[in-house]
Every structure is written in C-alpha cells, then in structure tokens.
Design an enzyme around this catalytic site. Structure first.
Site, mmCIF file in Angstrom:
data_model
loop_
_atom_site.group_PDB
_atom_site.id
_atom_site.type_symbol
_atom_site.label_atom_id
_atom_site.label_comp_id
_atom_site.label_asym_id
_atom_site.label_seq_id
_atom_site.Cartn_x
_atom_site.Cartn_y
_atom_site.Cartn_z
ATOM 1 C CG ASP A 150 -1.838 -1.153 1.315
ATOM 2 O OD1 ASP A 150 -2.111 -1.751 0.265
ATOM 3 O OD2 ASP A 150 -2.282 -1.466 2.434
ATOM 4 C CE LYS A 151 0.263 8.593 -0.878
ATOM 5 N NZ LYS A 151 -0.742 9.665 -1.054
#
Length: 345
Positions: A150-151
């Site tokens: 995930d970012k």
C-alpha cells in the site's frame, strides 16, 4: 458482441450487476469491471460510444443512479496505455543483480501508476534506475511488479528485471513459497500470543475504496485470505505484532487486524486514527504518533528462492525512523527475531 451489466457498487460480477447507490462515475465503474484496461482506454471507449448507460451515450464522468444498466463492447484494438516515463526518484536498494531488485519502499510512495497517481511512482523510479529494458516485463502498466505494498506501508519488495525472474517469483507467491512478514503496531492487547486469521476479503459493498471481511456465503465477490499473527512485544494500550501472509489480498493485514479489533496505529481507513489525541498518553508519545504521519505497518522480512540459482534468499529491513521513534517512546527495545521458520504450534 455486446455485454449487458447492471452496475453494482463493488462490481463483483461484471456480467450481471445492479447499481445499489447513486454517485459512481461511469469510467470508474467500468475500470473495476475491466481491470485489464487502463483508465485512459476506458474513457476513450466511452467517448466512442462503446459503453452506454440504459442504451444512451454518456460522458465518462456520468454519475450512475440506482438501477442503471450499463452495456459495453470492448474494441478489437484496445488503445495503448499512457507511456511510462522514467523518473529519477531515490530508491533504497537492498539487493540487485541482473535478474531482480529488492527494495525498501518508503511510506507514501505509490507502487505503480493509477488514477490520481500518473507519475512519481515506484515503477517510474525503477524504470530510471534499471533502464527501459524493464518495460513490459509482466505487463505494460506494471513492469516488473511481482507484488505490491500500500502507498502508506513501508518495507521490502522484490521487482523482476527479466521475464524468467517474473514468472518464477509469481509462481512462488502463488504456491505460497515466498514468505512475507510485516511489523504491525496495533492499538489494544490480545489475550493470545499467536493467532491465525482465516477470513475472506472482498470490496466493501458501500465504499469502493475499502476492503472488508465477507461473511461465508456472501453474494459479493471475495477471495480467501489468511494471516498468521504473533505477539512480539506488549505494552499498555498497544501491541507490536508480526504478521505472516499466506495470501496477498488488498489491505490484508490492515483489514484482518481491524476485524479482530486491533486496528493498526495510524490507519485512518480501518479505525486506527486519532491515537495521537489520546490524553492518557504521554505528550512525548503523542508527538511521536503525530510525526508518524501514517500507518505503523512495515514489511520487514522477505524470503524467496532466487529465480536462476535456486538459492534461498532472505532480506530484513528495520522499520523507518518515525516508526522506531514511537517504539522508543513505548519503552520498547526491539530486535528482529532471528528464527527462519515461523514457530510451529
């Protein structure tokens, strides 16, 4: 050939779907139904009248209404995706040879281009680092990407530099031979030392940006998901967990931790937000939590076979400094466990 679809918010079955709420953009709905196509290609398809709502041509930004029927025809020639531009973004390279790169991804870096993030991604950085020979390996839009983070999750990733390496690493993920472990600082204190969460995950029926655990027999699309957890450290109000993935679903660790009411600290999507506002915590700890600036989740260990030599390779990366600062304020002196296998029952 035309395919009919009633659009549903999670677009769980793109052959027969029904809109359950108002407000979904037409192009975003189609992108979820046709993940193999880029957003640009879908918008061109809509502009050319190959996708219609209730038999009428609409713009890409048309907001679907409850009960709307969308029909579309995929063109014989799909427009090419946007060209990926190499960008000189700093990378923390843990290991590299002619076949693969192991990276320690910082929090805040998106892995590959997506709506809202057409540049400044890990893919753009890797293309600049490894050269344009990487282009197209494993897919035009996500060259070399074997798995994602995930970012706002930091930590170890492996990127393939050849088709042979990509195929091998993908096979190791599918066979669950590749081992991925995460550090997760969660709010709360479990009564167990080790646990296995076996709960299917799918797109949230009312919020497409979120994933959720689905009930057995749910009509919504979901996939099996299993996460093993073990306690590394306990302290008042918090627990440092190590999570071992058996599957690789979107937001898996975060969703499973929230499901058992142990949300990851700093995770605004799944209930770990506002920890820094807890007046029962020391001012120093609250300041460290504010400085964290995201979720306390870090991919700290990665193990796989080298695609060519078959050598077992293991990499470890400590959590970023802001994560460690929170642990320090919690009076934790943490050393990564040195055992290679996951402890058996």
């Amino acid at each position: 050939m035309w395919y009919s679809a009633h659009v549903k918010i999670d677009l769980s079955d793109h052959e027969k779907l029904v809109a359950e709420r108002t407000g979904e953009r037409l192009d975003r709905a189609l992108q979820t139904a046709l993940p193999e196509m880029s957003r640009t290609a879908i918008q061109r398809m809509v502009e050319e009248g190959l996708a219609r709502v209730n038999g009428r041509r609409e713009k890409s930004g048309y907001k679907l209404h409850r009960g709307d029927e969308v029909t579309w025809r995929v063109p014989d020639v799909i427009p090419a995706p946007d060209v990926l531009i190499p960008e000189a973004i700093p990378l923390s390279v843990t290991f590299e040879d002619e076949h693969l790169i192991v990276l320690d991804k910082p929090r805040g870096l998106v892995v590959h281009p997506a709506p809202g993030h057409s540049s400044g991604t890990l893919v753009n950085a890797v293309l600049a680092h490894a050269g344009e020979d990487l282009t197209g390996i494993g897919g035009v839009e996500r060259p070399g990407i074997v798995h994602r983070l995930d970012k706002d999750t930091s930590g170890l990733m492996v990127v393939a530099k050849t088709e042979t390496a990509y195929a091998s690493l993908q096979a190791q993920i599918q066979s669950r031979e590749m081992e991925r472990r995460y550090l997760a600082l969660v709010r709360g204190g479990p009564r167990w030392d080790r646990a296995s969460i076996d709960a299917p995950i799918g797109r949230h029926p009312f919020d497409r940006k979120k994933m959720t655990v689905m009930a057995t027999g749910s009509s919504h699309t979901h996939r099996d998901a299993r996460t093993d957890l073990r306690v590394l450290e306990r302290f008042p109000g918090f627990t440092l967990l190590e999570a071992k993935l058996h599957t690789g679903r979107t937001h898996q660790v975060r969703v499973h931790c929230a499901y058992i009411r142990l949300p990851v600290v700093g995770d605004e999507t799944y209930g770990g937000k506002n920890t820094d506002r807890d007046s029962t915590l020391s001012s120093e700890l609250r300041a460290a939590l504010v400085a964290l600036g995201g979720q306390a989740l870090h991919a700290h260990r990665l193990t796989f076979r080298h695609p060519l030599s078959e050598e077992r390779m293991q990499f470890m990366a400590p959590p970023p400094g802001d994560f460690q600062a929170v642990l320090k304020q919690l009076s934790v002196t943490w050393t990564a466990p040195l055992d290679d296998p996951w402890p058996e029952d």
